[in-house]
Write a protein that holds these residues in place. Structure first.
Motif, PDB file in Angstrom:
ATOM      1  N   ASN A   1      34.420  43.831  34.038  1.00  0.00           N
ATOM      2  CA  ASN A   1      35.814  43.377  34.087  1.00  0.00           C
ATOM      3  C   ASN A   1      36.706  44.186  35.028  1.00  0.00           C
ATOM      4  N   GLN A   2      36.248  45.380  35.430  1.00  0.00           N
ATOM      5  CA  GLN A   2      36.979  46.165  36.428  1.00  0.00           C
ATOM      6  C   GLN A   2      38.455  46.349  36.065  1.00  0.00           C
ATOM      7  N   PRO A   3      38.767  46.974  34.939  1.00  0.00           N
ATOM      8  CA  PRO A   3      40.168  47.094  34.531  1.00  0.00           C
ATOM      9  C   PRO A   3      41.057  47.706  35.613  1.00  0.00           C
ATOM     10  N   ARG A   4      42.093  46.964  35.971  1.00  0.00           N
ATOM     11  CA  ARG A   4      43.138  47.395  36.914  1.00  0.00           C
ATOM     12  C   ARG A   4      42.621  47.591  38.338  1.00  0.00           C
ATOM     13  N   ASP A   5      41.358  47.243  38.603  1.00  0.00           N
ATOM     14  CA  ASP A   5      40.786  47.546  39.916  1.00  0.00           C
ATOM     15  C   ASP A   5      40.166  46.309  40.557  1.00  0.00           C
ATOM     16  N   PRO A   6      40.973  45.315  40.892  1.00  0.00           N
ATOM     17  CA  PRO A   6      40.415  44.147  41.584  1.00  0.00           C
ATOM     18  C   PRO A   6      39.929  44.466  42.997  1.00  0.00           C
ATOM     19  N   TRP A   7      40.325  45.620  43.545  1.00  0.00           N
ATOM     20  CA  TRP A   7      39.925  46.001  44.901  1.00  0.00           C
ATOM     21  C   TRP A   7      38.408  46.111  45.042  1.00  0.00           C
ATOM     22  N   SER A   8      37.700  46.353  43.935  1.00  0.00           N
ATOM     23  CA  SER A   8      36.250  46.486  43.989  1.00  0.00           C
ATOM     24  C   SER A   8      35.520  45.247  43.486  1.00  0.00           C
ATOM     25  N   ASP A   9      36.250  44.177  43.204  1.00  0.00           N
ATOM     26  CA  ASP A   9      35.627  43.017  42.552  1.00  0.00           C
ATOM     27  C   ASP A   9      34.742  42.207  43.492  1.00  0.00           C
TER      28      ASP A   9
ATOM     29  N   ARG B   1      33.854  50.624  43.339  1.00  0.00           N
ATOM     30  CA  ARG B   1      33.868  51.328  42.052  1.00  0.00           C
ATOM     31  C   ARG B   1      33.525  50.340  40.949  1.00  0.00           C
ATOM     32  N   VAL B   2      32.414  50.556  40.265  1.00  0.00           N
ATOM     33  CA  VAL B   2      31.978  49.689  39.176  1.00  0.00           C
ATOM     34  C   VAL B   2      32.318  50.406  37.872  1.00  0.00           C
ATOM     35  N   ASN B   3      33.388  49.974  37.231  1.00  0.00           N
ATOM     36  CA  ASN B   3      33.936  50.665  36.070  1.00  0.00           C
ATOM     37  C   ASN B   3      33.488  49.963  34.787  1.00  0.00           C
ATOM     38  N   ILE B   4      32.535  50.549  34.087  1.00  0.00           N
ATOM     39  CA  ILE B   4      31.978  49.953  32.872  1.00  0.00           C
ATOM     40  C   ILE B   4      32.792  50.427  31.678  1.00  0.00           C
ATOM     41  N   THR B   5      33.361  49.484  30.947  1.00  0.00           N
ATOM     42  CA  THR B   5      34.222  49.843  29.813  1.00  0.00           C
ATOM     43  C   THR B   5      33.642  49.298  28.513  1.00  0.00           C
ATOM     44  N   ASP B   6      33.902  48.038  28.200  1.00  0.00           N
ATOM     45  CA  ASP B   6      33.457  47.459  26.930  1.00  0.00           C
ATOM     46  C   ASP B   6      32.084  46.790  27.031  1.00  0.00           C
ATOM     47  N   GLU B   7      31.544  46.653  28.220  1.00  0.00           N
ATOM     48  CA  GLU B   7      30.314  45.895  28.393  1.00  0.00           C
ATOM     49  C   GLU B   7      29.097  46.671  27.851  1.00  0.00           C
ATOM     50  N   GLU B   8      28.217  45.970  27.155  1.00  0.00           N
ATOM     51  CA  GLU B   8      26.926  46.505  26.723  1.00  0.00           C
ATOM     52  C   GLU B   8      25.888  45.402  26.836  1.00  0.00           C
ATOM     53  N   GLY B   9      24.767  45.718  27.445  1.00  0.00           N
ATOM     54  CA  GLY B   9      23.718  44.719  27.584  1.00  0.00           C
ATOM     55  C   GLY B   9      23.407  44.459  29.040  1.00  0.00           C
TER      56      GLY B   9
ATOM     57  N   LEU C   1      34.963  33.317  35.185  1.00  0.00           N
ATOM     58  CA  LEU C   1      36.255  33.965  35.372  1.00  0.00           C
ATOM     59  C   LEU C   1      36.026  35.446  35.639  1.00  0.00           C
ATOM     60  N   HIS C   2      36.515  35.943  36.764  1.00  0.00           N
ATOM     61  CA  HIS C   2      36.417  37.358  37.094  1.00  0.00           C
ATOM     62  C   HIS C   2      37.453  38.142  36.301  1.00  0.00           C
ATOM     63  N   GLY C   3      37.142  39.420  36.041  1.00  0.00           N
ATOM     64  CA  GLY C   3      38.121  40.327  35.454  1.00  0.00           C
ATOM     65  C   GLY C   3      38.435  40.090  33.995  1.00  0.00           C
ATOM     66  N   GLN C   4      37.722  39.190  33.352  1.00  0.00           N
ATOM     67  CA  GLN C   4      38.143  38.788  32.011  1.00  0.00           C
ATOM     68  C   GLN C   4      36.995  38.103  31.290  1.00  0.00           C
ATOM     69  N   SER C   5      36.558  38.635  30.169  1.00  0.00           N
ATOM     70  CA  SER C   5      35.698  37.864  29.278  1.00  0.00           C
ATOM     71  C   SER C   5      36.579  36.995  28.386  1.00  0.00           C
ATOM     72  N   PHE C   6      35.978  35.951  27.816  1.00  0.00           N
ATOM     73  CA  PHE C   6      36.770  35.023  27.016  1.00  0.00           C
ATOM     74  C   PHE C   6      35.931  34.507  25.850  1.00  0.00           C
TER      75      PHE C   6
ATOM     76  N   PRO D   1      45.650  43.598  34.605  1.00  0.00           N
ATOM     77  CA  PRO D   1      46.481  43.252  35.759  1.00  0.00           C
ATOM     78  C   PRO D   1      45.652  43.167  37.040  1.00  0.00           C
ATOM     79  N   GLY D   2      45.904  42.131  37.804  1.00  0.00           N
ATOM     80  CA  GLY D   2      45.170  41.990  39.057  1.00  0.00           C
ATOM     81  C   GLY D   2      45.056  40.549  39.489  1.00  0.00           C
ATOM     82  N   VAL D   3      44.241  40.364  40.513  1.00  0.00           N
ATOM     83  CA  VAL D   3      43.970  39.058  41.098  1.00  0.00           C
ATOM     84  C   VAL D   3      42.515  38.726  40.789  1.00  0.00           C
ATOM     85  N   TRP D   4      42.283  37.633  40.060  1.00  0.00           N
ATOM     86  CA  TRP D   4      40.949  37.341  39.528  1.00  0.00           C
ATOM     87  C   TRP D   4      40.554  35.905  39.839  1.00  0.00           C
TER      88      TRP D   4
END
Length: 574
Positions: free
Chosen positions: A88-96, A115-123, A479-484, A531-534
């Motif tokens: 999801n790249q929180p706050r960092d769409p520059w690396s998307d 920058r690949v920022n792993i936060t809530d993802e597992e698997g 959808l980039h930047g966002q799980s749903f 926040p960002g462009v997704w």
């Protein structure tokens, strides 16, 4: 703490011997885009784009909370971008990564550190090129381990299985022909597992991908659909699979004979090696994928099955017999596909809670259609109606990438006018029977670069409505930047009075890629707190080329942690 000690601690956590400490690693990797010769299907040798010379590309391994810096060096023959699908790249769409959405492509001879920022993802998630049709060969897995134990029985081993496609023709030429003529690109020449077509394809038997298991042990299959244009039914002969994760989010254990996986999706599957190979029984079983396609029969699709082999290790000399083949649903069995999807549920445990928005700020109803647009300047085009080329749309807005103007992220961040308009519609211009057969004059659309802008922390519900225009079929929307959360789905036209009564607001699956059923609907909910462009688009790349896309812009909130990061100094120029 040294790297070896860090990994030792991580291993002990994974096995459940110690609790998770409050640390995360920073990892560094180098991806070199380069051409390499590959041969498939009877000496059809060609140069393909690869990462580090391998096809599929290298796997990124990390733990939840890690950050990976990937230096992408473009030594290939064309400009390119890379996307970290499902991160999801929180706050960092520059690396998307999607070209002309969050960056301009990395030019030949240049490099860009993402920058690949792993936060809530597992698997399991994956990475792939996000320019032209380059992801055909430029893709690979991302494996994210938990910091404690798995919420399911610990596997004795694991395997990565990437479903894909192979074209004998140069894929850049396939893209350029389609972009110029506006026609439907030719189907692939083979479907693949880990880059191999499998035993039934010409000249491919000896190179079929093989995994070895031991009787009585448990294995984790990490299945990724990287295909450009095919959904798949997937199964392992004589073995049930237990779904335990999807799109890097855990699910309630779900046992089934098969799965249906759409392009962009990933599944984590447990399998028990519970057969008893002996001198009179088979020791090999096909891992089998057959395309699922319920669209119009006027479209030509690569219907070839692909397979790998699951082989039991044995000390006996076994007779040479053909592997056992699974029984899978018919290629157009939409009931079987929907039945599998209906069984998916989030784990919804105390350690892995769900947070489904119960009240909604923004309601959107989006029709998903394949259309036509007029040929410019009386040119001859390849559309299904004379004087047309294929288009595609969301709410009859066919997205035009701002190639000549730069990228949307830079335009938004720097307040550059004229690149996009913030008027993507919340509903189609006209409501009618979306599942009927359409006449030619009802299928036209027009090009624009419309985006949707939402306030930070807004709760959003989107109902996607499939239509029956031309290539009525499932559409994998990512959808980039966002799980749903997928709170509901069904066949026919969505009814906003009765259908919400069937929503699952307790334990719906949390994913990032959704198959919108042919002549049906699917409803999702999420909180726009990144926040960002997704980018939001169909993961059939020909549909993205035609315009089945839009962009979500989530505005900044209050406080530093709710605002887009500053742009990196070395981002690729336009």
């Amino acid at each position: 703490m040294g790297l070896s000690l860090v990994r030792l601690v991580a291993f002990l956590m994974l096995c459940g011997f110690i609790a998770s400490p409050a640390f995360a690693e920073i990892l560094y990797r180098t991806f070199v885009i380069q051409e390499a010769p590959y041969t498939r299907l009877c000496n059809n040798t060609k140069n393909i784009l690869t990462v580090n010379g391998s096809y599929p590309g290298p796997t990124l391994y990390a733990h939840k909370g890690d950050t990976i810096y990937v230096n992408v060096i473009n030594n290939g023959n064309k400009n390119i971008t890379l996307h970290w699908h499902g991160i999801n790249q929180p706050r960092d769409p520059w690396s998307d990564g999607p070209e002309y959405i969050t960056q301009c492509p990395i030019q030949v001879g240049a490099n860009y550190t993402q920058r690949v920022n792993i936060t809530d993802e597992e698997g399991t998630v994956w990475w792939h090129a996000h320019s032209d049709f380059d992801r055909t060969t430029v893709h690979g897995a991302i494996v994210i381990y938990p910091n404690t134990t798995y919420p399911f029985a610990k596997p004795d081993g694991e395997f990565i299985l990437i479903l894909g496609e192979w074209w004998n023709e140069d894929i850049t030429q396939v893209y350029e022909n389609a972009a110029q003529k506006g026609d439907d690109p030719p189907p692939s020449d083979a479907n693949t597992i880990n880059g191999q077509p499998g035993s039934l394809a010409p000249c491919s038997k000896n190179d079929t991908f093989k995994v070895q298991v031991e009787q009585g042990k448990r294995y984790l299959l990490r299945v990724i659909n990287s295909a450009m244009s095919n959904e798949f039914f997937f199964a392992v002969a004589s073995h049930n699979v237990t779904v335990v994760g999807s799109d890097a989010s855990y699910t309630k254990p779900y046992v089934n004979e098969y799965i249906m996986i759409t392009p962009g999706q990933t599944y984590d599957l447990l399998i028990e090696a519970n057969q008893f190979p002996n001198s009179s029984a088979a020791s090999q079983y096909y891992i089998y994928a057959t395309p699922f396609f319920d669209g119009t029969t006027n479209l030509i699709r690569d219907a070839n099955p692909t397979m790998a082999i699951l082989e039991y290790k044995t000390n006996d000399t076994m007779p040479l017999v053909d592997p056992i083949t699974p029984s899978l649903p018919c290629f157009n069995n939409s009931i079987a596909a929907a039945a599998f999807i209906a069984g998916l549920r989030s784990l919804a445990s105390s350690d892995h809670p769900v947070n489904v928005p119960q009240t909604i700020d923004e309601h959107m109803f989006i029709t998903v259609s394949v259309n036509v647009v007029e040929c410019p300047n009386n040119e001859t085009c390849g559309g299904p109606v004379t004087g047309t080329r294929f288009g595609a749309s969301l709410n009859n807005a066919s997205f035009q990438s701002p190639v000549a103007l730069g990228d949307i992220l830079d335009a938004y961040y720097s307040s550059i006018a004229g690149v996009y308009t913030p008027d993507f519609p919340d509903q189609p211009p006209v409501f009618f029977n979306f599942t009927k057969d359409f006449s030619s004059n009802e299928t036209f659309t027009s090009k624009s670069t419309k985006v949707k802008v939402v306030e930070y922390n807004t709760t959003v519900e989107i109902v996607f409505q499939g239509t029956n225009m031309f290539t009525g079929e499932n559409h994998p929307i990512h959808l980039h930047g966002q799980s749903f959360y997928v709170v509901g789905s069904g066949f026919g036209n969505y009814d906003n009075t009765t259908d919400p009564l069937s929503y699952n607001l307790v334990d719906p699956p949390l994913i990032n890629t959704l198959g919108v059923p042919k002549n049906g609907w699917a409803a999702i909910r999420f909180r726009a707190n990144n926040p960002g462009v997704w980018f939001m688009h169909c993961h059939y790349d020909r549909h993205t080329l035609w315009g089945m896309d839009t962009v979500f812009i989530t505005k900044n909130g209050n406080g530093t942690d709710a605002q887009i990061m500053a742009p990196p100094s070395n981002r690729p120029p336009c």
